[in-house]
Structures are given as C-alpha cells and as structure tokens.
Design an enzyme around this catalytic site. Sequence first.
Site, PDB file in Angstrom:
ATOM      1  CB  THR A 174      32.715  66.947  41.740  1.00 15.02           C
ATOM      2  OG1 THR A 174      32.069  66.115  42.706  1.00 15.02           O
ATOM      3  CG2 THR A 174      33.009  66.166  40.492  1.00 15.02           C
ATOM      4  CB  CYS A 175      31.913  67.934  46.326  1.00 10.09           C
ATOM      5  SG  CYS A 175      31.093  68.492  47.796  1.00 10.09           S
TER       6      CYS A 175
END
Length: 338
Positions: free
Chosen positions: A250-251
């Site tokens: 996600t990052c």
Amino acid sequence: MLGKIALEEAFALPRFEEKTRWWASLFSTDPETHVKEITDITKIRIEHADKHGVGYQILSYTAPGVQDIWDPAEAQALAVEINDYIAEQIKERPDRFGAFATLSMHNPQEAATELRRCVEKHGFLGALVNDTQRAGPDGDDMIFYDNASWDIFWQTCTELNVPLYLHPRNPTGTIYNKLWADRKWLVGPPLSFAQGVSLHVLGMVTNGVFDRHPSLQIILGHLGEHIPFDMWRINHWFEDRKKQLGLRETCKRTIREYFADNLWITTSGHFSTNTLKFCMGEVSADRILFSIDYPFETFSDACEWFDSAELNLVDKAKIGRENAKRLFRLGAYKDSEA
Ligand code: GRE
C-alpha cells in the site's frame, strides 16, 4: 521581514460568541480579547499585521468547527454558511486575505463539491479540516479520510490543484473518556493535537493515499505535529521491517519522499529556532511555511521570533513567504516583493 504570509489563522462566526467565550475560557487567560480577535476579520487583524510585517493571511474557521457536528445535514449547512460569510468579509481586501474552505467531512462527494464551489466561485486557496469528522448517532464515531472511499475527494483537490491543511481538533466521546479525562492538561497543544493529526496523516501515508494521488499536497501545523522528530525511526521501521512484512503493498515510497513531494509543515504555534533548524534538517526549508496560529498565539510572539531568528536569508525568505507564494500561486499582495 516584510510581506510574510501566515496560513493557520482562525476566525469564528459572530453568532457563536457564547460558544467562543466558553472555548476561550478553557485555555486563554484573557477570553474577552480572544473573543474580539477571533470574531474580527479585517480590522484588528490588519493592525497586527501592519505592525509585524505580515502581508497576507489565509483565514480558516476555528477548531473544532464543523468537524464537531455529527449531524451531516447540520454540518453541511454550517460549512456553506461559513464559506459564504468569509468570502463576503474578505472580498474587498484581496491584497491582504485569502481563505481556506470549511468542509463537512461526512460524505466525500459532498465535501468535494463544496470545495469545488469555494475554489471556483470564491477563489479560496484550498481547505482546512480539523482532523477526523465526528459522526454516528451520538457523535462518538470518527471518520478518517485515509481509505479508498475518500479518493473522489482527494482527486478533486488535485484537479483543482489546491492543498488541504490537516488541523487538529480536541478528543471527544469515548476516546476522551478513556485516554484524556484523567490527564486533561495534555489535551491540545501539549500532546493530543499532535497525536491526533500524526495518526491521521501517517494513516494516509501507509494506506496509499499519496500513491494514488501523487500530486496531493497536505499541510501540517505546529512544525509537523512531532513527525519530523520521529522521521528516522518511522523510516527505519517502514523500510527495514514493515515493508518486508507487507507495507509495500500500500505504501510505495519512503516517508522522506512523501515529505519531499506531498507534505508541508508550518511554524504555527511553535516559535523555537532550535526546533525550526532541526526541521530544516529533516524536511528542508523548501517544505516549511511561516504561520502564527492567531489568535491562539500572538502576532508579536510569532513575528518577533521569526524576524530575529538566525537563519540564512535565502531560507528565511522561502519560509517567510516564497514557498507559500509558489504553493498558492499568489499574485501581488502587500509587500510581496519588499
Ligand atoms: C487551535 O488552533 O484551534 C487551538 C485551540 C485551542 C488551543 C490552542 C490552539 O482550539 O492552537
């Protein structure tokens, strides 16, 4: 320094004078002056600004404001009232004042639509939101803006090319009762404000909001709500542990890259040269903006500190006004080229 720009500067609606007086009684030794200063828009503020070399101020509705209203229809009606009020108040002084939109954050599409109206109709320079939105039947729920349902809102910010200032609000409901009630002196500037905002913005980082919206610009007050101090440690854990455990899904970038590309910090309410220099080392003078936090703080404390701080003049000019001119694409204002 002349022509400084300040952008965490609060006002309140005159019709809420009693509420403003009550709020001021919780932290101000002089609530009456606070009430006068926060409800004034162009008179007292211009006197202070002229005396202290502030050329341009971006005004925003005081905390907790609309984020404290858990009824969605009431929150939306108040946001629209506030936006139309401040637009009218400042319209004769475009050389001195701009405004951030106040938004009800119950519904991403509704917030996006009101932001667009404020930018396109009133020329507002972005929005300021007071952390999570209170919600639920008794106001005990909190809406965070770090999940995919808010993409429509963040997409509108980037389409309009305006930043959002993520300002704190006071803890309420169960959170207040469990964490803060027995240690109430830590509510506000000493701890709870920074804790709330840093949780929220690091949630945005780790849930991929900036990966999905790479040009999104978020402003944090109070020299970054403690995050710059923890930069090395956050980076160490994200990069050396959590990304190997799945955070990379996600990052995608590093915390330092998000600070370089998406995040800004202001000096609001934090007038320490040591801390400012530390933050310049962590995030660089290119991402720091002068601000006051009036009327919770005074023009004299903020401006006398900044004007006399020993900084090289290039960095001082960037922080005092040049970065803000660029971020907000400002035209000429009082002493903008002084
Ligand atoms: C604020 O910025 O909203 C604020 C308060 C109360 C105390 C200090 C402060 O609402 O900065």
